[in-house]
Design a protein around this motif. Sequence first.
Motif: not given
Lengths: 143, 143
Positions: A19-28, A33-35, A63-67, A78-85
């Motif tokens: 359910g994500i695009t490749s760019q969003q995948g790279v971001l995740l 490792m860390r925000p 809903g995969l990352v949060q600022r 800082r951009v961090a993963l949410t639990p869902r992410g």
Amino acid sequence: MQSAFLVNAVYTESAREHGITSQQGVLLCVLMMRPRGMGELGAMLGLAKSSLTGLVDRTERNGLVQRESDPDDQRAVRVALTPRGRKLIDEFYPETCRRVERLADGLGDADRDALAEVLGRVVRDNEVPVVFMEPGEGPFSKH
Amino acid sequence: MQSAFLVNAVYTESAREHGITSQQGVLLCVLMMRPRGMGELGAMLGLAKSSLTGLVDRTERNGLVQRESDPDDQRAVRVALTPRGRKLIDEFYPETCRRVERLADGLGDADRDALAEVLGRVVRDNEVPVVFMEPGEGPFSKH
DNA sequence: GCAGCACGAACTAATATGGTTCGTAGTACG
DNA sequence: CGTACTACGAACCATATTAGTTCGTGCTGC
């Protein structure tokens, strides 16, 4: 060469199924490792900051990352993963690796080793600074 | 050691005869080559910026230097010699050197060479960055 | 045609930097 | 003693620089 396209295709396919695009995948992946700060991400992904704003916007909307605001610098974010992410990337990442490995099932040892090397590089690209990335290429692009 | 005090005394004496204090003399020497910013001067002379403001104020009041605004940075200031300052330092500097040399007239060759070396260092101290200055010592202080 | 992607230019808010001012204090000199 | 010079740190002002966002444009793929 052709195998590189294959890897890319498998990667994109796997991303879409999650359910994500490749760019969003790279971001995740980069955030595994860390925000990171926006500037840092822009440098790692080779994106202009305005482009990154959009990418983070969309990924955040999913809903995969949060600022979060950096406690030491009030203008920084800082951009961090949410639990869902986190959950998604913990499934997506190893599964994608497995899929790519499976591509090599029908190959001889030499070819399989070459492919493994490529994937190793992909992994490294997601963890170390841009130094290893050819200009104009994202970390998951063809080698 | 003692000769160093002598040099210093001669220097201070010479400065006073030219109507300036030793610190102002050092300032003029540093500006002989070219104008400098306040920050740069503070670093070279080992002074806090608030101290430097005062020194430049007084020397400016004596008509020997002037503040000019840096065309590239609107907050920055360049301190430059006025014609009077140029004239004064062009007399003061070589004359002071001569006086110090004359101190060595009564000495043997070895001693004279040592003294020449000290003076050479003084000159260098006025032209190169702080790297060669011991911390806490001005460029004309005892060596 | 709509959603995602990417860019550069213009913008805002926060921070960093260059100098000055002010209050304090030590030293030298008449 | 008072005055001038030296030096410092803290508070301050104006300008520069930096971190991100917004906006307008254009491109791709479904």
